[in-house]
Design a protein around this motif. Structure first.
Motif, PDB file in Angstrom:
ATOM      1  N   SER B  11       0.830  -1.197   0.000  1.00  0.00           N
ATOM      2  CA  SER B  11       0.000   0.000   0.000  1.00  0.00           C
ATOM      3  C   SER B  11       0.871   1.255   0.000  1.00  0.00           C
ATOM      4  CB  SER B  11      -0.950  -0.048   1.192  1.00  0.00           C
ATOM      5  OG  SER B  11      -0.936   1.151   1.905  1.00  0.00           O
ATOM      6  N   THR B  15       0.795   4.249  -2.782  1.00  0.00           N
ATOM      7  CA  THR B  15       0.677   5.676  -2.481  1.00  0.00           C
ATOM      8  C   THR B  15       1.804   6.448  -3.160  1.00  0.00           C
ATOM      9  OG1 THR B  15      -0.232   5.093  -0.349  1.00  0.00           O
ATOM     10  CG2 THR B  15       0.533   7.349  -0.621  1.00  0.00           C
ATOM     11  N   LEU B  18       1.207   6.835  -6.848  1.00  0.00           N
ATOM     12  CA  LEU B  18       0.168   7.835  -7.073  1.00  0.00           C
ATOM     13  C   LEU B  18       0.733   9.245  -6.837  1.00  0.00           C
ATOM     14  CD1 LEU B  18      -2.731   7.547  -7.879  1.00  0.00           C
ATOM     15  CD2 LEU B  18      -3.387   7.651  -5.490  1.00  0.00           C
ATOM     16  N   SER B  19       1.539   9.376  -5.778  1.00  0.00           N
ATOM     17  CA  SER B  19       2.132  10.681  -5.491  1.00  0.00           C
ATOM     18  C   SER B  19       2.997  11.131  -6.659  1.00  0.00           C
ATOM     19  CB  SER B  19       3.022  10.630  -4.254  1.00  0.00           C
ATOM     20  OG  SER B  19       2.379   9.995  -3.218  1.00  0.00           O
ATOM     21  N   LEU B  22       0.895  12.476  -9.335  1.00  0.00           N
ATOM     22  CA  LEU B  22       0.362  13.786  -8.964  1.00  0.00           C
ATOM     23  C   LEU B  22       1.430  14.866  -9.080  1.00  0.00           C
ATOM     24  CD1 LEU B  22      -1.946  13.160  -5.876  1.00  0.00           C
ATOM     25  CD2 LEU B  22      -2.575  13.753  -8.207  1.00  0.00           C
ATOM     26  N   VAL B  23       2.611  14.546  -8.568  1.00  0.00           N
ATOM     27  CA  VAL B  23       3.696  15.526  -8.615  1.00  0.00           C
ATOM     28  C   VAL B  23       4.005  15.887 -10.062  1.00  0.00           C
ATOM     29  CG1 VAL B  23       6.182  15.778  -8.293  1.00  0.00           C
ATOM     30  CG2 VAL B  23       4.756  14.905  -6.424  1.00  0.00           C
ATOM     31  N   LEU B 245       3.331  11.922  11.219  1.00  0.00           N
ATOM     32  CA  LEU B 245       2.905  13.036  10.373  1.00  0.00           C
ATOM     33  C   LEU B 245       3.752  14.271  10.632  1.00  0.00           C
ATOM     34  CD1 LEU B 245      -0.967  12.671  10.454  1.00  0.00           C
ATOM     35  CD2 LEU B 245       0.555  12.428   8.496  1.00  0.00           C
ATOM     36  N   ILE B 251       9.858  18.313   6.573  1.00  0.00           N
ATOM     37  CA  ILE B 251      10.479  18.637   5.299  1.00  0.00           C
ATOM     38  C   ILE B 251       9.883  19.911   4.709  1.00  0.00           C
ATOM     39  CG2 ILE B 251       9.068  17.430   3.596  1.00  0.00           C
ATOM     40  CD1 ILE B 251      11.853  16.141   2.774  1.00  0.00           C
ATOM     41  N   ILE B 282      12.336  20.847  -8.433  1.00  0.00           N
ATOM     42  CA  ILE B 282      11.064  20.834  -7.705  1.00  0.00           C
ATOM     43  C   ILE B 282      10.487  19.432  -7.680  1.00  0.00           C
ATOM     44  CG2 ILE B 282       8.700  21.696  -7.691  1.00  0.00           C
ATOM     45  CD1 ILE B 282       9.701  24.249  -8.972  1.00  0.00           C
ATOM     46  N   ILE B 285      12.432  17.206  -5.295  1.00  0.00           N
ATOM     47  CA  ILE B 285      12.152  17.478  -3.875  1.00  0.00           C
ATOM     48  C   ILE B 285      10.777  16.942  -3.491  1.00  0.00           C
ATOM     49  CG2 ILE B 285      11.745  19.304  -2.180  1.00  0.00           C
ATOM     50  CD1 ILE B 285      13.847  20.962  -3.575  1.00  0.00           C
ATOM     51  N   ALA B 286       9.803  17.163  -4.369  1.00  0.00           N
ATOM     52  CA  ALA B 286       8.453  16.693  -4.065  1.00  0.00           C
ATOM     53  C   ALA B 286       8.438  15.177  -3.922  1.00  0.00           C
ATOM     54  CB  ALA B 286       7.487  17.138  -5.159  1.00  0.00           C
ATOM     55  N   SER B 289      10.048  14.143  -0.717  1.00  0.00           N
ATOM     56  CA  SER B 289       9.129  14.400   0.395  1.00  0.00           C
ATOM     57  C   SER B 289       8.090  13.296   0.498  1.00  0.00           C
ATOM     58  CB  SER B 289       8.402  15.723   0.191  1.00  0.00           C
ATOM     59  OG  SER B 289       9.305  16.722  -0.140  1.00  0.00           O
ATOM     60  N   ALA B 290       7.593  12.872  -0.654  1.00  0.00           N
ATOM     61  CA  ALA B 290       6.588  11.807  -0.646  1.00  0.00           C
ATOM     62  C   ALA B 290       7.184  10.533  -0.078  1.00  0.00           C
ATOM     63  CB  ALA B 290       6.060  11.577  -2.055  1.00  0.00           C
ATOM     64  N   TYR B 293       7.325  10.905   3.614  1.00  0.00           N
ATOM     65  CA  TYR B 293       5.979  10.775   4.172  1.00  0.00           C
ATOM     66  C   TYR B 293       5.565   9.311   4.259  1.00  0.00           C
ATOM     67  CZ  TYR B 293       0.865  11.172   4.325  1.00  0.00           C
ATOM     68  OH  TYR B 293      -0.450  11.055   4.656  1.00  0.00           O
TER      69      TYR B 293
ATOM     70  N   ARG C 116      -7.001   6.960  -0.953  1.00  0.00           N
ATOM     71  CA  ARG C 116      -5.688   6.743  -1.534  1.00  0.00           C
ATOM     72  C   ARG C 116      -5.186   8.024  -2.218  1.00  0.00           C
ATOM     73  NH1 ARG C 116      -3.050   2.119  -2.616  1.00  0.00           N
ATOM     74  NH2 ARG C 116      -3.681   1.521  -0.548  1.00  0.00           N
ATOM     75  N   ASP C 119      -4.287  10.610   0.311  1.00  0.00           N
ATOM     76  CA  ASP C 119      -3.026  10.282   0.960  1.00  0.00           C
ATOM     77  C   ASP C 119      -1.860  10.739   0.086  1.00  0.00           C
ATOM     78  OD1 ASP C 119      -2.071   9.248   3.341  1.00  0.00           O
ATOM     79  OD2 ASP C 119      -1.459   7.378   2.388  1.00  0.00           O
ATOM     80  N   ALA C 120      -2.015  10.518  -1.205  1.00  0.00           N
ATOM     81  CA  ALA C 120      -0.956  10.934  -2.128  1.00  0.00           C
ATOM     82  C   ALA C 120      -0.800  12.453  -2.108  1.00  0.00           C
ATOM     83  CB  ALA C 120      -1.267  10.446  -3.539  1.00  0.00           C
ATOM     84  N   VAL C 121      -1.920  13.171  -2.060  1.00  0.00           N
ATOM     85  CA  VAL C 121      -1.831  14.633  -1.989  1.00  0.00           C
ATOM     86  C   VAL C 121      -1.136  15.062  -0.703  1.00  0.00           C
ATOM     87  CG1 VAL C 121      -3.162  16.774  -1.865  1.00  0.00           C
ATOM     88  CG2 VAL C 121      -3.888  14.955  -3.391  1.00  0.00           C
ATOM     89  N   SER C 123       1.083  13.578   0.844  1.00  0.00           N
ATOM     90  CA  SER C 123       2.498  13.217   0.914  1.00  0.00           C
ATOM     91  C   SER C 123       3.397  14.329   0.386  1.00  0.00           C
ATOM     92  CB  SER C 123       2.741  11.919   0.143  1.00  0.00           C
ATOM     93  OG  SER C 123       2.654  12.167  -1.237  1.00  0.00           O
ATOM     94  N   VAL C 124       2.819  15.290  -0.325  1.00  0.00           N
ATOM     95  CA  VAL C 124       3.626  16.423  -0.795  1.00  0.00           C
ATOM     96  C   VAL C 124       3.513  17.527   0.263  1.00  0.00           C
ATOM     97  CG1 VAL C 124       3.929  18.124  -2.601  1.00  0.00           C
ATOM     98  CG2 VAL C 124       3.182  15.827  -3.175  1.00  0.00           C
ATOM     99  N   PRO C 125       4.642  18.084   0.711  1.00  0.00           N
ATOM    100  CA  PRO C 125       4.575  19.109   1.750  1.00  0.00           C
ATOM    101  C   PRO C 125       3.666  20.254   1.328  1.00  0.00           C
ATOM    102  CG  PRO C 125       6.848  18.564   1.266  1.00  0.00           C
ATOM    103  CD  PRO C 125       6.013  17.829   0.277  1.00  0.00           C
ATOM    104  N   LEU C 128       5.247  23.382  -0.197  1.00  0.00           N
ATOM    105  CA  LEU C 128       5.764  23.225  -1.556  1.00  0.00           C
ATOM    106  C   LEU C 128       4.627  23.291  -2.560  1.00  0.00           C
ATOM    107  CD1 LEU C 128       8.014  22.620  -3.542  1.00  0.00           C
ATOM    108  CD2 LEU C 128       7.731  20.191  -3.074  1.00  0.00           C
TER     109      LEU C 128
END
Lengths: 559, 319, 283
Positions: B11, B15, B18-19, B22-23, B245, B251, B282, B285-286, B289-290, B293, C116, C119-121, C123-125, C128
């Motif tokens: 899981s 995540t 997916l992050s 998104l990034v 959290l 960060i 950028i 770094i993102a 960070s993910a 997290y 989900r 959660d992904a959102v 995870s980005v600070p 930033l």
């Protein structure tokens, strides 16, 4: 002989909103070594508060306002912290109401028991031997393996036995039992009570038993003190109290307890008189309201109900009896359209009941209504009870306009024998029994012909239970309701049901008219359930055949 | 137990994936052409074309995404648009410096706040609780840059104990940076601790009111034993996730504090890369960070497993 | 609805912390609204000959490097902070409530997928994400409101979902389901009234976070554009001269801190009075 426990003129109050609210007032009681005192009362009687004072324990915010509590000659509330610890660790021990909550979830069973051993200086080896001995003493199988388990890996009955082992670990002289079997199935309860009785004799313990269950008290106690609203109503030796209760309250309480021998519903008078109402006679041509054939219901890969069939006729009360996990509530929810069955048919004259409620026609939906077990959670705490009754009236269109709905709601509230002016109250402002009546009124709003009553009296005090049962019996007579009455309590069923179905692990093991089933149960399981039930008549516990010995292949009572 | 760990790891990877999408979408799909965004409106067409080439903007987005992820897995995040150096190495250098602050912060904030939170919970409604609760309320009401400013005023201006700003670049040695670590770490720790203190206090109060703690007391156990053996394992459980959290929050939190102290860490890099629209940096770094997290949450889950036998033996979710 | 308002009012009155907190916030709102009446100076115009004056009879909190009156800028500064924060918090809490309730009620795949993604959102600070959005779209107030919604909606959703999940299994919701009511009536009639307390507390708490985040953004130079009077920006501007004129830096800090303390007190008092677990980012 000196009493080992003596409570004199005890008063307890807690502070709320700057005012002292008395919880217990002027309570006195004595227990002699080897004797058992029962504190009996309905909810809010202060019985648990009194029991906890024996260990010098008060709830956060409470304090002693009067009187003394002496145990073994010492004034409990005058002890220093160290002496109090010694008292708790040695002289008095407590078995809490819900062992599932009373055991620390993150600690192994063996360790929790070892902690309570009095002789803490003893080495590890001797302490683990003592733990095993204790587990054996509470009749738990394979103690060495059990000691390494965590509380959640045990069934409810096993947890309660562990709690008892923990309490007797310190070889106390007084055992305080706070509703030790509430929440357990009847057969499990019987096993735990047998154990407590045996240990009491073996160890020569004095005991204080807190209970709302007069059947349990009749079989366990030497002396009974009846409490009501924090005061002593009556105190007498058990036989005398049950044979000739002096106070009207005690008489009413005793009369309210349903018995396995009742041949109809017991109607209780204000003075505590008891009259058995003959069962309603069902006309031979009463139409069938619901027919269930070969229904199976699955939860994921586990099957909760295996091919159950029955039918209920208008004006008839059919009881579904079983222990927790027998599938009786699952069946009820399925009929109400909350869980689709995986096989079989369920039909009502107005349509197919295998569909979930949202896919049933509104005219069918309103014909089948459910009343919930716990009246505290079945009403929305933020909406007035009148609103709770009005909503289905408007939703099902049984009332066309707002004023009509309001008027009908008041009528329905009156129909369940409540003051219609209660309509503006919030559920929290009502008593448990009143809330349960509103739950029934809400179900009636759809003008159903089938009412499913899922353990509707389980959470109620015994006197309130008697009133709600009477209401239900009245209503089915007045409205020719077909009623599916779900219960684990055989004595209640005996009084109200016309026919009985006994379920075990999702299978019907016995079925028949109430009189026949109770006169001559054909299945061993039914006989076991009946033997385990305790009537409110004093007497020694006769040894029962354990139907499901704890641990030996037994399924947990609370899956 | 193994299935539980496996499920959590899978899981976590989900995540993360997916992050990354998104990034990538957030950075690349900003309105307008990325190249003009980077270069500004008055850039020459040829410069824009050169940048488009460099960023391979002509390829479809998903191809660029897979290329980027492929590289990222091997530590290759492309080249910085500003310095031209490899992003991986550059970010790594700054990250290392930030790690120094983070380590100190976490060490002090977590231990200190747990102790304070537990004390406040045990002394509920008495003076230690009032003191600690008020302090934590103030702690969470003041932004990091204010704490940092006040600390500078107190400990570099009034009492010159620590440097107010760092004069070294990202390549500074640990020895050079060490004196400059304390004030930023303190600023972050104060803000971070406030939340953990409150959470620890609440859960200690809840657990101390539980039936099993009452039972343990009525067994005649000493208060110390009741608290350490019976109450704390369960009380720490909900606190774990808050700690996770908050560690992950660091960060982002360093961004502000590092800028106050001119500390050459990831936060400073973050800000300058946003100012310069240095997209590869950028993104890197993102993504990092993910990862942080996700790792923090994973660690909290595993910690919860250690504290809660239900998770270990049922191999599934706690009910 | 009126009973709910009365109930809320009673709760507020019964909690001293909530009363004080809301009073502080109210004072801030009034001051920001009445700023032109409270001061005769203009917030954005300064006299450079009067730069960096200490507190005095004319300028109670002194002046900044451009000779602007610090107190005036602090008084006006509340307008930006309160306005943007209120809009951002409203949007965030509204969106989060709808999403959280929907996830809790529908359950199943929708719930899994939504959590989900959120959660992904998460995870980005947040800082930033905020910086990227603001640099891409500009730093107008509406962009900041939108950006904050993006960053904080996941957290609000989680909190509200947690609260709603506690309500959904209740028998009164089951009763509504058995009646065959739709998702929306169940949400509005049965679930929402029972989580209003959680949502209110979340609102107050989230507002304090939003104020902090906006001020951080301004401090970093990505929020309010100079010469807009804004507290975060003022701290950044007056920081360098803090040894010369401490009041110029401290005044906006005090304003900012009191506002956030007020919001936090309100959140604390309400949650205690209602018995809401104020567990931040409850999972």
């Amino acid at each position: 002989m000196e009493p080992i426990v003596s409570v004199a003129g005890l008063g307890v109050a807690y502070r709320s909103g700057g005012a002292d609210i008395p919880v217990v007032a002027d309570v006195s009681a004595e227990v002699h070594p080897g004797q058992t005192l029962a504190l009996v009362g309905e909810s809010g009687s202060g019985k648990s508060t009194v029991a906890a004072t024996l260990l010098g324990h008060l709830r956060h915010g409470s304090r002693i306002t009067a009187g003394t509590v002496r145990v073994d000659g010492k004034d409990v509330f005058a002890l220093s912290a160290r002496e109090l610890r010694r008292l708790r660790g040695g002289t008095v021990a407590m078995v809490a109401q819900n062992a599932g909550h009373a055991l620390t979830p993150s600690m192994r069973i063996g360790k929790q028991i070892a902690e309570a051993l009095r002789d803490k200086a003893a080495g590890r080896a001797s302490s683990s031997a003592a733990v095993l001995e204790l587990l054996e003493q509470v009749r738990l199988p394979r103690p060495d393996e059990l000691a390494r388990r965590y509380p959640h890996e045990l069934s409810g009955g096993q947890q309660q036995r562990v709690a008892i082992a923990m309490a007797i670990a310190a070889r106390p002289r007084v055992l305080v039992l706070d509703e030790p079997t509430t929440g357990l199935d009847v057969v499990t309860q019987r096993g735990v009570l047998d154990l407590i009785g045996a240990l009491r004799a073996e160890l020569g313990l004095a005991a204080v038993l807190v209970s709302h269950d007069l059947g349990v008290v009749a079989h366990m106690a030497d002396q009974v003190t009846v409490l009501r609203a924090g005061r002593v109503v009556e105190s007498a030796p058990t036989r005398r109290l049950f044979a000739a209760p002096a106070e009207p309250y005690t008489r009413r309480l005793l009369a309210s307890v349903p018995r396995l021998t009742d041949e109809g519903l017991a109607l209780v008078g204000e003075d505590g008189s008891r009259e058995i109402r003959p069962r309603a006679v069902l006309p031979a041509d009463a139409p069938e309201a619901v027919a269930v054939r070969d229904v199976t219901i699955d939860y994921g890969s586990t099957r909760a109900v295996h091919g159950v069939s029955f039918q209920v006729r208008r004006g008839e009360i059919l009881a579904l009896v079983g222990e927790s996990g027998s599938g009786k509530s699952t069946l009820a929810w399925s009929l109400a359209g909350l869980r689709a069955p995986s096989g079989g048919t369920m039909t009502h004259e107005a349509g197919d009941l295998t569909r979930p409620s949202r896919r049933r026609a509104p005219s069918l939906r309103r014909k089948i209504q459910l009343v919930f077990q716990n009246a505290d959670t079945s009403l929305n705490p933020r909406r007035s009870v009148g609103d709770a009754v009005r909503r289905p009236l408007r939703f099902f269109g049984t009332a066309a306009t707002r004023p009509e709905a309001a008027a009908r709601a008041r009528q329905l509230i009156a129909d369940v024998r409540l003051d219609p002016d209660l309509a503006d109250r919030l559920p929290a402002q009502l008593s448990g029994g009143q809330r349960q009546r509103i739950g029934i009124a809400r179900a009636l709003a759809g003008e159903p012909d089938v009412l499913i009553a899922d353990e509707i009296t389980t959470a109620l005090d015994v006197s309130v239970q008697a009133e709600v049962l009477r209401l239900l019996d009245d209503l089915r007579r007045e409205r020719r309701l077909a009623c599916l009455f779900i219960s684990h309590d055989l004595a209640v069923v005996r009084g109200i049901a016309d026919r009985v179905i006994v379920l075990r692990d999702g299978v019907v093991v016995e079925e028949g008219p109430t009189e026949e089933v109770f006169a001559a149960p054909s299945h061993a399981y039914t006989r076991g359930l009946m033997a385990a039930a305790l009537a409110p008549e004093p007497g020694e516990l006769s040894p029962t055949l354990p139907l499901r010995p704890e641990g030996r292949g037994g399924t947990p009572a609370f899956p | 137990m193994f299935t539980f760990i496996a499920r959590r790891v899978v899981s976590a990877l989900g995540t993360l994936l997916l992050s990354s999408v998104l990034v990538f979408l957030a950075v690349q799909a900003l309105p307008g052409d990325v190249a003009t965004q980077v270069l500004g409106k008055d850039a020459t067409p040829s410069a824009v074309a050169a940048l488009r080439e460099k960023l391979s903007l002509d390829q479809p987005a998903w191809e660029r995404y897979t290329e980027w992820v492929k590289g990222a897995v091997h530590g290759d995040f492309g080249a910085s648009l500003v310095s031209g150096k490899a992003v991986g190495g550059e970010v790594g250098q700054y990250l290392g410096n930030s790690l120094l602050i983070a380590l100190v912060t976490v060490l002090f904030a977590v231990t200190g706040s747990l102790v304070l939170g537990i004390v406040a919970g045990l002394y509920r409604d008495r003076w230690p609780d009032h003191l600690i609760s008020t302090a934590s309320l103030v702690g969470m009401s003041v932004p990091e840059f204010v704490v940092a400013t006040v600390l500078v005023l107190a400990f570099s201006v009034a009492l010159p104990l620590f440097p107010a700003v760092v004069l070294y670049g990202p390549g500074a040695t640990t020895g050079q940076l060490l004196p400059a670590v304390w004030l930023p770490a303190a600023s972050l720790a104060i803000v971070m601790a406030a939340y953990i203190v409150r959470m620890a206090r609440t859960s200690v109060i809840d657990v101390m009111a539980s039936e099993y703690v009452t039972t343990a007391r009525l067994k005649g156990l000493s208060s110390w034993r009741v608290v350490t053996r019976h109450a704390l394992p369960s009380a720490l459980l909900p606190t774990l996730h808050v700690i996770a959290l908050n560690v992950a929050w660091l960060i982002g939190g360093v961004a502000v504090v590092e800028n106050v102290f001119n500390y050459p860490g990831i936060g400073k890099l973050m800000l300058s890369s946003v100012q310069n629209r240095d997209l590869p940096v950028i993104q890197a770094i993102a993504l990092i960070s993910a990862v942080v997290y996700v790792l923090c949450n994973l660690a909290a889950d595993l910690g919860a497993m250690a504290l809660n036998p239900k998770l270990r033996t049922r191999g599934g979710r706690a009910r | 609805m009126s009973t709910a308002v009365i109930r809320t009012w009673r709760t507020v009155r019964s909690s001293r912390a909530a009363t004080i907190g809301l009073a502080i916030v109210a004072v801030h709102v009034v001051v920001a609204l009445l700023a032109p009446l409270l001061t005769s100076y203009a917030p954005t115009v300064g006299d450079s000959s009067l730069a960096l004056l200490g507190p005095g009879a004319d300028h109670w909190a002194g002046t900044d490097q451009y000779g602007r009156d610090v107190l005036t800028r602090v008084l006006y500064g509340g307008r930006y902070a309160l306005g943007v924060s209120a809009a951002a918090t409203l949007l965030t809490v509204a969106l989060g409530t709808v999403l959280g309730c929907a996830a809790a009620l529908r359950g199943g795949r929708l719930d899994d997928a939504l959590m989900r993604v959120l959660d992904a959102v998460l995870s980005v600070p947040s800082i930033l994400a905020l910086l990227v959005i603001v640099t891409a779209l500009g730093s107008g107030p509406w962009v900041i409101v939108l950006a904050i919604a993006v960053v904080y909606v996941p957290q609000v959703t989680r909190v509200v979902r947690g609260a709603a999940l506690a309500v959904v299994p209740a028998d009164y919701v089951t009763a509504a389901r058995a009646r065959g009511e739709g998702i929306w009536p169940i949400l509005r009639r049965e679930v929402l009234p029972n989580i209003t307390d959680v949502v209110c507390v979340e609102f107050a708490m989230r507002a304090s976070w939003v104020v902090l985040l906006i001020s951080s953004l301004s401090f970093l130079g990505f929020g309010a554009n100079p010469p807009t009077p804004d507290w975060g920006l003022m701290v950044a501007e007056n920081r360098t001269a803090i040894t010369v004129v401490p009041m110029a830096g401290l005044a906006p800090i005090i304003a900012l801190a009191t506002l956030v303390v007020g919001l936090n007190l309100a959140a604390d008092g309400l949650s205690k009075a209602w018995g809401v677990d104020r567990i931040r980012e409850g999972s």
